[in-house]
Motif scaffolding. Sequence first.
Motif, PDB file in Angstrom:
ATOM      1  N   TYR A   1       0.824  -1.060   0.074  1.00  0.00           N
ATOM      2  CA  TYR A   1      -0.195  -0.331   0.094  1.00  0.00           C
ATOM      3  C   TYR A   1       0.775   1.149  -0.025  1.00  0.00           C
TER       4      TYR A   1
ATOM      5  N   ARG B   1     -10.369  -2.738   4.609  1.00  0.00           N
ATOM      6  CA  ARG B   1     -10.457  -0.934   4.683  1.00  0.00           C
ATOM      7  C   ARG B   1     -11.859  -0.717   5.902  1.00  0.00           C
TER       8      ARG B   1
ATOM      9  N   LEU C   1     -15.336   0.864   7.062  1.00  0.00           N
ATOM     10  CA  LEU C   1     -15.735   1.150   6.425  1.00  0.00           C
ATOM     11  C   LEU C   1     -17.209   2.483   6.935  1.00  0.00           C
TER      12      LEU C   1
ATOM     13  N   SER D   1     -13.792   3.111  12.279  1.00  0.00           N
ATOM     14  CA  SER D   1     -13.565   4.322  11.126  1.00  0.00           C
ATOM     15  C   SER D   1     -12.695   5.243  12.442  1.00  0.00           C
TER      16      SER D   1
ATOM     17  N   MET E   1     -14.166   1.249  -1.074  1.00  0.00           N
ATOM     18  CA  MET E   1     -13.301   1.958  -1.172  1.00  0.00           C
ATOM     19  C   MET E   1     -12.118   0.505  -2.193  1.00  0.00           C
ATOM     20  N   THR E   2     -12.277  -0.214  -2.819  1.00  0.00           N
ATOM     21  CA  THR E   2     -11.576  -0.665  -4.196  1.00  0.00           C
ATOM     22  C   THR E   2     -11.006  -0.061  -5.223  1.00  0.00           C
TER      23      THR E   2
ATOM     24  N   ARG F   1      -9.554   7.848  -2.865  1.00  0.00           N
ATOM     25  CA  ARG F   1      -9.996   6.406  -2.427  1.00  0.00           C
ATOM     26  C   ARG F   1     -11.400   6.513  -1.721  1.00  0.00           C
TER      27      ARG F   1
ATOM     28  N   GLN G   1     -15.242   5.870  -0.755  1.00  0.00           N
ATOM     29  CA  GLN G   1     -16.140   5.123  -0.085  1.00  0.00           C
ATOM     30  C   GLN G   1     -18.494   5.720  -0.375  1.00  0.00           C
TER      31      GLN G   1
ATOM     32  N   THR H   1     -10.284   7.332   8.207  1.00  0.00           N
ATOM     33  CA  THR H   1      -9.669   5.682   8.130  1.00  0.00           C
ATOM     34  C   THR H   1      -9.744   5.014   8.758  1.00  0.00           C
ATOM     35  N   SER H   2      -8.697   4.132   9.145  1.00  0.00           N
ATOM     36  CA  SER H   2      -8.798   2.673   9.582  1.00  0.00           C
ATOM     37  C   SER H   2      -8.784   3.183  11.344  1.00  0.00           C
TER      38      SER H   2
END
Length: 568
Positions: A199, A418, A420, A424, A475-476, A500, A502, A529-530
């Motif tokens: 990544y 990800r 989602l 988050s 988010m792919t 990217r 979503q 973000t995660s």
Amino acid sequence: MSVILGLSGNYHDAAAALVIDGKIIAAIQEERISRIKNDPSLPFKSAQACLQFAGINIAEVDQIYFYESPFLKLERVLLDLMRNFPQSCFRFPATMESQLGHKIWVRDHISETLQCPRKQVSYVIHHKSHAASAFLPGPFAEAAVLVVDGIGEKHTTTIWSGSSQGLELLDAIEFPHSLGLLYAAITAFLGFQVNEGEYKVMGLSAYGDAYRYLGEFTKIIQIQSDGSFELNLRYFANFNDLTMAFGPELEKVFGPRRPYAKPWDLSTQEDRHYADIAAALQKITQQVMLGLAYRALRLANSENLCLAGGVALNVLSNAYIAQEIGRQNLFVQPAAGDAGGALGAALLGAFEQGDKLIETLNSAALGLGVDTALAVKMAKDLGFRYQRLNDPFGVSAGLLAKGKLLGLVHGRFEWGPRALGQRSLLANPANKEISNRLNRSIKKRELFRPFAPVVPASELSQYFQGEANFMTPFMTTVLPSKPNTHRKLPAITHIDGTARVQSVANSHILATLLDCFAEHTGEPILLNTSLNGAGEPIVASAQDALLFFSETPIDCLLIEDILITRNK
């Protein structure tokens, strides 16, 4: 009723998935339970978690499917060692210890640990597991399926035809010719960790000149006229199942490798040199993937394409393909890497049992829920303020509008790499300094790493060039940002002008929060973000979330309707 359990593991990113009567009940990566990033262990913790979620025990499982055949893998490893004799002599003891240890006795290990009959455990071909994970829960009645990863048993790339009759293998490329292992080799060359740093290479590529070294990469990997490819093996050395080590010839081309974990400074000529290598790698990857995509569509005689395998997590490549074949004709499931093999194996098992797969994968919220009572107890024990809110999203939106960083824990945690909206970390994308704060103080990662936006599907085209498609909910893929978006919302557009994205439907939990945020700011869009620290898996439980909150300087944490803040 049929109850099928799918498992993947032994190499990286282990997972378990449970399918009952053709319906996906749960899918959980082992790392979320064990708290070991990319945990490669056989996924016994996640398997038990899936069963407990469904309220059943192992005796009620009809069959367990493991995502690959260890015997076919052993055969390929032995043949590779013999073909490369005597150079392979030094690798023989360690390789055999690995392959003849617990990896070859998977069926017995599963049977003994889960306490089920040995005959209840079956093997599925690795790439077929990947293909099934993308096609069977996907949106198309028929499609070409392209699987590209490092290495399965012997295949590195496969093309399938997917239909109501199942999956038919149409074409394959075998080890050692592997796009995934090429990307891994350059990931290691650039000083990143393999199976984790890819990544980073993708994010770094936006800062480089792709054409400076593109000619060299066309010598390293040759694209054939039919869309297939071959590696020039003189640039590599020391093959194994996890990585392809680069050889001295590669360093003659690009110079010495970059030291592992050395801090980056892209203002220096040295680091811009490495960024140029990353850019050329990304460019050639996109070209190879597009050639393979066209080959898959041609062989399957289809207009639709499903992607799986670790390379399918390359969102820039996915966007490049989608731009050519149509964004509504491409689907990538959220856990395209090895974790996804567990879901594919379970779905294949259900298909073989005669179950009709009754739903398309529309949500990645396939993990476990959260215990709010535990959250309250831990907050109290740790000395944090907490309150139960009547309007949690209205209050949270107000905090976000004021520039606060908000951790959100809601419902079942996500399937795939990800975050989602279930686990988050959210922020106001209009704050151009927020990305630096996140990278430096919270995520503790390289400053060239981008952050993603989340936006209602109905509003997506207001900010980005394109519309919501089968990939944006997960988010792919990436979409180009409109010029006004970058000006107004600088924290969510990468240096290459993409994001990217979503997209969320009206039924998604984030839709309500976005609506509330728009009431404060006029913009129904957030940075997403995660929720995890450096080197950690995304949080799963209330305990994980509170530990993260106690160790990082985020401002507030919302666990369902419990708002947790710090005492001043």
